[in-house]
Design a protein around this motif. Structure first.
Motif, PDB file in Angstrom:
ATOM      1  N   GLU A  25      72.385  34.860   8.403  1.00 50.16           N
ATOM      2  CA  GLU A  25      71.226  34.015   8.104  1.00 50.16           C
ATOM      3  C   GLU A  25      69.983  34.847   8.369  1.00 50.16           C
ATOM      4  N   LEU A  26      69.126  34.955   7.357  1.00 50.23           N
ATOM      5  CA  LEU A  26      67.907  35.739   7.504  1.00 50.23           C
ATOM      6  C   LEU A  26      66.965  35.115   8.516  1.00 50.23           C
ATOM      7  N   THR A  27      66.312  35.971   9.281  1.00 48.23           N
ATOM      8  CA  THR A  27      65.233  35.514  10.154  1.00 48.23           C
ATOM      9  C   THR A  27      63.990  35.347   9.290  1.00 48.23           C
ATOM     10  N   GLU A  28      62.933  34.810   9.865  1.00 54.35           N
ATOM     11  CA  GLU A  28      61.668  34.698   9.128  1.00 54.35           C
ATOM     12  C   GLU A  28      61.196  36.087   8.710  1.00 54.35           C
ATOM     13  N   PHE A  29      61.322  37.056   9.632  1.00 52.22           N
ATOM     14  CA  PHE A  29      60.943  38.430   9.306  1.00 52.22           C
ATOM     15  C   PHE A  29      61.848  38.979   8.199  1.00 52.22           C
ATOM     16  N   GLY A  30      63.120  38.669   8.258  1.00 54.14           N
ATOM     17  CA  GLY A  30      64.052  39.111   7.218  1.00 54.14           C
ATOM     18  C   GLY A  30      63.676  38.574   5.852  1.00 54.14           C
ATOM     19  N   ARG A  31      63.251  37.305   5.813  1.00 53.13           N
ATOM     20  CA  ARG A  31      62.795  36.725   4.534  1.00 53.13           C
ATOM     21  C   ARG A  31      61.539  37.436   4.033  1.00 53.13           C
ATOM     22  N   ALA A  32      60.641  37.788   4.945  1.00 51.57           N
ATOM     23  CA  ALA A  32      59.415  38.506   4.551  1.00 51.57           C
ATOM     24  C   ALA A  32      59.768  39.889   4.017  1.00 51.57           C
ATOM     25  N   VAL A  33      60.711  40.562   4.675  1.00 53.91           N
ATOM     26  CA  VAL A  33      61.142  41.889   4.211  1.00 53.91           C
ATOM     27  C   VAL A  33      61.793  41.777   2.835  1.00 53.91           C
ATOM     28  N   LEU A  34      62.621  40.768   2.643  1.00 50.87           N
ATOM     29  CA  LEU A  34      63.265  40.564   1.346  1.00 50.87           C
ATOM     30  C   LEU A  34      62.231  40.335   0.254  1.00 50.87           C
ATOM     31  N   ARG A  35      61.246  39.470   0.505  1.00 52.42           N
ATOM     32  CA  ARG A  35      60.185  39.222  -0.493  1.00 52.42           C
ATOM     33  C   ARG A  35      59.433  40.518  -0.807  1.00 52.42           C
ATOM     34  N   ALA A  36      59.098  41.289   0.235  1.00 48.67           N
ATOM     35  CA  ALA A  36      58.369  42.551   0.023  1.00 48.67           C
ATOM     36  C   ALA A  36      59.216  43.538  -0.782  1.00 48.67           C
ATOM     37  N   ALA A  37      60.506  43.591  -0.491  1.00 46.50           N
ATOM     38  CA  ALA A  37      61.396  44.507  -1.220  1.00 46.50           C
ATOM     39  C   ALA A  37      61.518  44.105  -2.683  1.00 46.50           C
ATOM     40  N   ILE A  38      61.626  42.808  -2.944  1.00 44.28           N
ATOM     41  CA  ILE A  38      61.700  42.326  -4.332  1.00 44.28           C
ATOM     42  C   ILE A  38      60.405  42.642  -5.067  1.00 44.28           C
ATOM     43  N   ASN A  39      59.267  42.418  -4.416  1.00 46.46           N
ATOM     44  CA  ASN A  39      57.976  42.736  -5.042  1.00 46.46           C
ATOM     45  C   ASN A  39      57.849  44.229  -5.323  1.00 46.46           C
ATOM     46  N   ALA A  40      58.288  45.067  -4.372  1.00 50.55           N
ATOM     47  CA  ALA A  40      58.222  46.520  -4.565  1.00 50.55           C
ATOM     48  C   ALA A  40      59.117  46.938  -5.732  1.00 50.55           C
ATOM     49  N   HIS A  41      60.291  46.374  -5.808  1.00 46.92           N
ATOM     50  CA  HIS A  41      61.214  46.687  -6.904  1.00 46.92           C
ATOM     51  C   HIS A  41      60.618  46.290  -8.250  1.00 46.92           C
ATOM     52  N   ASP A  42      60.070  45.073  -8.308  1.00 48.03           N
ATOM     53  CA  ASP A  42      59.453  44.602  -9.552  1.00 48.03           C
ATOM     54  C   ASP A  42      58.285  45.496  -9.966  1.00 48.03           C
ATOM     55  N   THR A  43      57.480  45.915  -8.995  1.00 47.93           N
ATOM     56  CA  THR A  43      56.340  46.787  -9.282  1.00 47.93           C
ATOM     57  C   THR A  43      56.809  48.133  -9.812  1.00 47.93           C
ATOM     58  N   LEU A  44      57.845  48.701  -9.203  1.00 48.38           N
ATOM     59  CA  LEU A  44      58.372  49.989  -9.679  1.00 48.38           C
ATOM     60  C   LEU A  44      58.945  49.870 -11.080  1.00 48.38           C
ATOM     61  N   GLN A  45      59.594  48.761 -11.372  1.00 50.95           N
ATOM     62  CA  GLN A  45      60.097  48.563 -12.732  1.00 50.95           C
ATOM     63  C   GLN A  45      58.952  48.457 -13.732  1.00 50.95           C
ATOM     64  N   MET A  46      57.880  47.759 -13.359  1.00 51.59           N
ATOM     65  CA  MET A  46      56.727  47.620 -14.238  1.00 51.59           C
ATOM     66  C   MET A  46      56.071  48.985 -14.480  1.00 51.59           C
ATOM     67  N   ILE A  47      55.953  49.792 -13.441  1.00 53.01           N
ATOM     68  CA  ILE A  47      55.375  51.128 -13.583  1.00 53.01           C
ATOM     69  C   ILE A  47      56.224  51.963 -14.535  1.00 53.01           C
ATOM     70  N   GLY A  48      57.538  51.914 -14.352  1.00 48.71           N
ATOM     71  CA  GLY A  48      58.430  52.644 -15.260  1.00 48.71           C
ATOM     72  C   GLY A  48      58.265  52.202 -16.693  1.00 48.71           C
ATOM     73  N   HIS A  49      58.158  50.894 -16.895  1.00 54.18           N
ATOM     74  CA  HIS A  49      57.973  50.356 -18.246  1.00 54.18           C
ATOM     75  C   HIS A  49      56.652  50.844 -18.850  1.00 54.18           C
ATOM     76  N   GLU A  50      55.578  50.782 -18.065  1.00 55.66           N
ATOM     77  CA  GLU A  50      54.267  51.224 -18.558  1.00 55.66           C
ATOM     78  C   GLU A  50      54.286  52.704 -18.921  1.00 55.66           C
ATOM     79  N   LEU A  51      54.927  53.525 -18.098  1.00 52.86           N
ATOM     80  CA  LEU A  51      55.005  54.960 -18.388  1.00 52.86           C
ATOM     81  C   LEU A  51      55.842  55.225 -19.633  1.00 52.86           C
ATOM     82  N   ASN A  52      56.937  54.482 -19.795  1.00 49.49           N
ATOM     83  CA  ASN A  52      57.739  54.636 -21.006  1.00 49.49           C
ATOM     84  C   ASN A  52      56.955  54.225 -22.240  1.00 49.49           C
ATOM     85  N   CYS A  53      56.169  53.164 -22.132  1.00 48.71           N
ATOM     86  CA  CYS A  53      55.327  52.749 -23.268  1.00 48.71           C
ATOM     87  C   CYS A  53      54.307  53.837 -23.602  1.00 48.71           C
TER      88      CYS A  53
END
Length: 96
Positions: A25-53
């Motif tokens: 069971e995630l702690t509150e901090f664990g949930r914050a880390v998960l949200r930050a990791a998902i946001n970082a992943h999404d941002t990196l995917q967007m950057i890759g897409h923009e560079l490919n475009c």
């Protein structure tokens, strides 16, 4: 996996989850880390897409829906065409 999780918790100086016989069971901090990791992943995917475009490079998945008879019909050249497309894509990827 437990060692990796413990090492990550030590690195972050905080507990990410509670572990027990019932699972994790995630702690509150664990949930914050998960949200930050998902946001970082999404941002990196967007950057890759923009560079490919910017380089006019198309990426992603290609999904093709076909009827059963397309594969068994000798007049249908779909299998040959898909093989040629894949070979061309692999060659382009190696050159680029």
């Amino acid at each position: 996996m437990s060692r990796q999780l413990a090492a990550l918790e030590a690195r972050l100086s905080a507990r990410l989850c509670f572990r027990g016989p019932g699972g994790f069971e995630l702690t509150e901090f664990g949930r914050a880390v998960l949200r930050a990791a998902i946001n970082a992943h999404d941002t990196l995917q967007m950057i890759g897409h923009e560079l490919n475009c910017a380089r006019s490079v198309m990426t992603g998945s290609l999904q093709i829906g076909i009827a059963d008879n397309c594969l068994t019909n000798p007049e249908c050249k779909l299998a040959t065409t898909l093989t040629r497309f894949r070979q061309h894509s692999l060659r382009h990827r190696q050159v680029g």
